[in-house]
Motif scaffolding. Structure first.
Motif, short mmCIF file in Angstrom:
data_model
loop_
_atom_site.label_atom_id
_atom_site.label_comp_id
_atom_site.label_asym_id
_atom_site.label_seq_id
_atom_site.Cartn_x
_atom_site.Cartn_y
_atom_site.Cartn_z
N GLU B 424 65.94 40.30 63.16
CA GLU B 424 66.38 38.91 63.35
C GLU B 424 67.41 38.81 64.46
N VAL B 425 67.99 39.92 64.86
CA VAL B 425 69.10 39.86 65.79
C VAL B 425 68.77 40.48 67.15
N SER B 426 67.51 40.74 67.41
CA SER B 426 67.19 41.29 68.72
C SER B 426 65.73 41.06 69.06
N PHE B 427 65.43 41.12 70.34
CA PHE B 427 64.04 41.28 70.74
C PHE B 427 64.00 42.18 71.95
N MET B 428 62.82 42.58 72.31
CA MET B 428 62.68 43.66 73.26
C MET B 428 61.60 43.34 74.28
N PHE B 429 61.87 43.66 75.54
CA PHE B 429 60.85 43.58 76.58
C PHE B 429 60.52 44.99 77.05
N GLY B 430 59.26 45.23 77.33
CA GLY B 430 58.86 46.44 78.04
C GLY B 430 58.54 46.07 79.47
N ILE B 431 59.14 46.80 80.41
CA ILE B 431 58.88 46.54 81.83
C ILE B 431 58.74 47.88 82.55
N SER B 432 58.33 47.84 83.80
CA SER B 432 58.28 49.07 84.59
C SER B 432 59.70 49.58 84.80
N ALA B 433 59.89 50.90 84.65
CA ALA B 433 61.23 51.47 84.78
C ALA B 433 61.81 51.22 86.17
N ASP B 434 60.96 51.03 87.17
CA ASP B 434 61.45 50.75 88.52
C ASP B 434 62.23 49.45 88.59
N GLN B 435 61.97 48.55 87.65
CA GLN B 435 62.61 47.24 87.69
C GLN B 435 63.74 47.11 86.67
N GLU B 436 64.14 48.25 86.09
CA GLU B 436 65.11 48.19 85.00
C GLU B 436 66.45 47.55 85.41
N GLU B 437 67.02 48.06 86.52
CA GLU B 437 68.33 47.53 86.94
C GLU B 437 68.25 46.05 87.27
N GLN B 438 67.18 45.73 88.00
CA GLN B 438 66.94 44.35 88.40
C GLN B 438 66.86 43.43 87.16
N ALA B 439 66.20 43.92 86.14
CA ALA B 439 66.03 43.13 84.92
C ALA B 439 67.36 42.91 84.22
N ILE B 440 68.17 43.97 84.12
CA ILE B 440 69.47 43.85 83.48
C ILE B 440 70.34 42.84 84.22
N LYS B 441 70.30 42.93 85.55
CA LYS B 441 71.07 41.98 86.35
C LYS B 441 70.60 40.54 86.12
N ALA B 442 69.30 40.36 86.09
CA ALA B 442 68.75 39.01 85.91
C ALA B 442 69.14 38.45 84.54
N LEU B 443 69.08 39.28 83.52
CA LEU B 443 69.40 38.82 82.17
C LEU B 443 70.90 38.57 82.02
N TYR B 444 71.70 39.44 82.65
CA TYR B 444 73.15 39.23 82.62
C TYR B 444 73.49 37.88 83.23
N HIS B 445 72.86 37.63 84.37
CA HIS B 445 73.08 36.37 85.07
C HIS B 445 72.70 35.18 84.17
N ALA B 446 71.58 35.29 83.50
CA ALA B 446 71.09 34.18 82.67
C ALA B 446 71.98 33.93 81.45
N PHE B 447 72.48 34.99 80.85
CA PHE B 447 73.18 34.79 79.58
C PHE B 447 74.71 34.81 79.70
N PHE B 448 75.25 35.40 80.78
CA PHE B 448 76.70 35.58 80.81
C PHE B 448 77.39 35.01 82.04
N GLU B 449 76.63 34.48 82.98
CA GLU B 449 77.32 33.97 84.18
C GLU B 449 77.22 32.45 84.28
#
Lengths: 449, 449
Positions: B424-449
């Motif tokens: 109930e407190v999480s969900f998960m995406f699977g993506i290509s490992a090449d895009q991992e950093e990019q994904a974290i940055k995008a999600l950080y931007h969406a939820f914390f900036e």
């Protein structure tokens, strides 16, 4: 050479049969016609197959059957009169029904299967007579004559592989072939019917056997729609669909066709064309092995309700080798089949069809899961609907999930579950069944309007 | 009463120990101090524990050990000199190391465990001496004296339940207790170390045993961050976190704490406070059983790579009772544990950690799945990263999934897999490992900036 199959509503009256004749005459490739029993003429009408089941059941129980025979006969008689057919055909059908009544009552399931099959069988004879009267040389072919052999499973017969070689011989027949759907013969000469979608199965088997270039499936809708027309007003029709898309859609309740019935045609790579007997000019829907991808990422949206979820929580679950396997063993032991099993670190949810569980079975399953797995908690939630979003195009389009989730959110629909990653051509949302229609409308709007 | 634990970098030098003393003096509740071995003073430095393993291994093999003993001693000597401690403590430590060298070499794993444990043990003695010299009455307590008993599993010791009752007696000690982390004693009197996060485990066990009101865990970061600071520049710190959120985050690579180490404290409902020894004024992060929900739906984003997926396709899979169970049996038999198993109608994907499979094991697994399940196809894809989005708030907020998917899509990150619905407190995406950093940055931007 096309195999062309007509459903019950396409054959329910003389007027309908005139349309059918015209359709056959329209295209010289239409050589093999698979027919159903006469269906409903209006929503309150009864299907001939249902009248036959009622007749057969009464005969089996030694009840008076005169009136029931008359009910069946009258359906054929009305059609014959509309078409100005010789009354011989009705006499022939009556003789056949009386023969069935006097059949071997000991094997009651075979006895009933013979009644059910006669709906198609007698209709095929009638339609052949009609075509011939109209000057189109047609020949009724019985499945036994054609060598369509099936397993000894009344109501759930499976085709025997040798049938395909036998059926290839049908290509030699010059006349238009009128072939009754829904049944075959066992090697010992007994009639056995197929399961759901019975005439569709016969059509697909014949298409495979004669190596048809097209299997045309005539029904009473213009196309397979992108969404349920009872939820969305005038949804668009689907022009092209792949087998995989069809299968994913049918999983969650697309009811035009029973997809497994079409498998014999799919296996041979034969395209299946869905058409409307009442509007044969409409392009319909073609189901292919591969299709040209257009810009449209989603081809259809389907949904189904009646699911529940069982949530299992246990600290350090993900360290416990074999936990998931043991969950599935308990389900199997309780004869419950599951649909999905999303898992987290310390939790796992099983999604299953609710109708599999009696109140008692429900309690037993929960207590077994809790005790045998030493789970911290096991919680059941009912009233879940699954929404399936399908399209080969989503492989090329990375935004489909985002678009769908946004459409649901904007419409205040809470997403209980997402399952993406198993199939390349679909993903699934779990939502409360109360919001099912609303969700379909929101997704239709997002992808098709 | 607080239990307060310091990590290796907080104890690496005399200067650090001065900060530690000040922290203890700052709050009279800080009664029980759990200490690690001296850690690295700079990124190129070696931890005392590693020096001890090197020493123990050499001693076991009968090699010359003089230089290695000197290396260990010099670390303590530098600290003692900085703190102007009596040289007695260094003599005591040297005597202890020589005693270990002459230990029973036959049980080599116990022999090495005693060396590893001495890093903490000798540091505790040194710190007690320092506190006393500075006028703060402190007492070194050995785990044997305190009754901290563990199973006979060198390197992976488990606490014995009776220890908790014994440890409660520590409340009676008036002085500040200096307690070495990382190890306990077996009932037969042998030293056994804990697994990863060893001193954290000792702290949590003591907090449980003495029924502390707070377990303070001092490390070298100001807080647990909402995203990996090596990916996102200056991410926000998390003020409050629930146990469940912590656990979900730690699954996908939050490395400040090893969450299972904290379990003994969590089990008793004791809050865990993360603080920075080098900046004790910073509010840090508190981990609680329940927290006040703010408007913020997501509390943190974590990711981990090194996953692969095995895609299994078989026509009519969903009709086959027991298919999923048989897949899991084969995995178990191959000693492979899986993370997730999303399933469709005719397909099923297994997500697992790639490092479990040798090239050979990989081929064997694929061929067993293909042959024993008569699968139509089995395809492996490597190089998958899992992104975990965590927050108790998402239960109240229906738009979290949509927001996250949209953020990824806008940044051209293809979502290979979504897993929502288990926790109930999480969900998960699977993506290509090449895009991992990019994904974290995008999600950080969406939820914390």
């Amino acid at each position: 050479m096309n195999v062309i199959k007509f459903g019950g509503s396409s054959l329910a009256s003389g007027e309908q049969l005139k349309k059918v004749l015209k359709i056959i005459l329209d295209d010289p490739n239409r050589k093999i016609v698979v027919v159903s029993a006469p269906g409903k003429r209006s929503s309150k009408d009864k299907k001939v197959t249902d009248l036959l089941i009622s007749l057969g059941t009464a005969a089996l129980q030694g009840q008076d059957i005169e009136e029931k025979i008359e009910k069946v006969l009258s359906r054929y008689r009305i059609i014959a009169e509309e078409l100005e057919l010789d009354s011989m055909i009705i006499k022939e059908i009556k003789a056949n029904l009386l023969l069935l009544v006097n059949g071997d009552k000991i094997a009651s399931d075979y006895y009933l299967d013979a009644f059910k099959a006669s709906g198609e069988d007698n209709n095929a004879k009638l339609i052949a007579a009609y075509f011939n009267k109209e000057g189109l040389p047609a020949r009724y072919v019985n499945p036994r004559e054609a060598g369509l052999y099936v397993t000894e499973e009344p109501g759930n017969a499976q085709i025997l592989a040798e049938s395909y070689t036998n059926l290839y011989e049908l290509r030699k027949i010059k006349e238009i072939i009128i072939f009754p759907g829904f049944f075959g013969y066992t090697k010992s000469g007994k009639i056995c019917t197929f399961s759901r979608g019975g005439s569709d199965i016969t059509g697909a088997i014949l298409a495979n056997g004669v190596q048809a270039s097209l299997y045309e499936n005539f029904t009473d809708v213009d196309a397979i729609y992108v969404a349920n027309p009872s939820v969305v007003t005038n949804p668009c029709g689907i022009k092209e669909l792949t087998y995989r898309e069809m299968r994913e859609l049918s999983y969650a309740g697309f009811s035009v066709l029973h997809d497994e019935a079409l498998y014999p045609a799919f296996k041979q790579g034969i395209p299946v064309q869905i058409k409307n007997t009442n509007n044969p000019k409409a392009p319909g829907t073609i189901i292919l092995k591969k299709r040209q991808l257009t810009n449209q990422e989603v081809v259809g949206i389907a949904s189904s309700n009646g699911f529940c979820s069982i949530y299992i929580e246990k600290y350090l679950m993900n360290r416990e080798i074999g936990f998931g396997r043991r969950v599935l063993e308990i389900l199997e032991d309780q004869k419950v089949s599951y649909e999905h099993m999303p898992s987290g670190i310390d939790d796992l949810t099983i999604i299953l069809r609710e109708n599999q569980l009696s109140t008692e079975g429900h309690h037993l399953l929960v207590s077994r899961l809790k005790n045998e797995l030493s789970a911290d908690s096991v919680v059941v939630e009912s009233n879940l609907a699954l929404i399936m979003i399908v399209g080969e195009g989503m492989r090329q389009n990375s935004g489909t999930m985002s678009k769908a989730a946004t459409a649901l959110t904007r419409n205040h629909i809470n997403i209980e579950m997402v399952n993406q990653g198993a199939s390349e051509v679909s993903f699934m949302f779990g939502i409360s069944a109360d919001q099912e229609e609303q969700a379909i409308k929101a997704l239709y709007h997002a992808f098709f309007e």
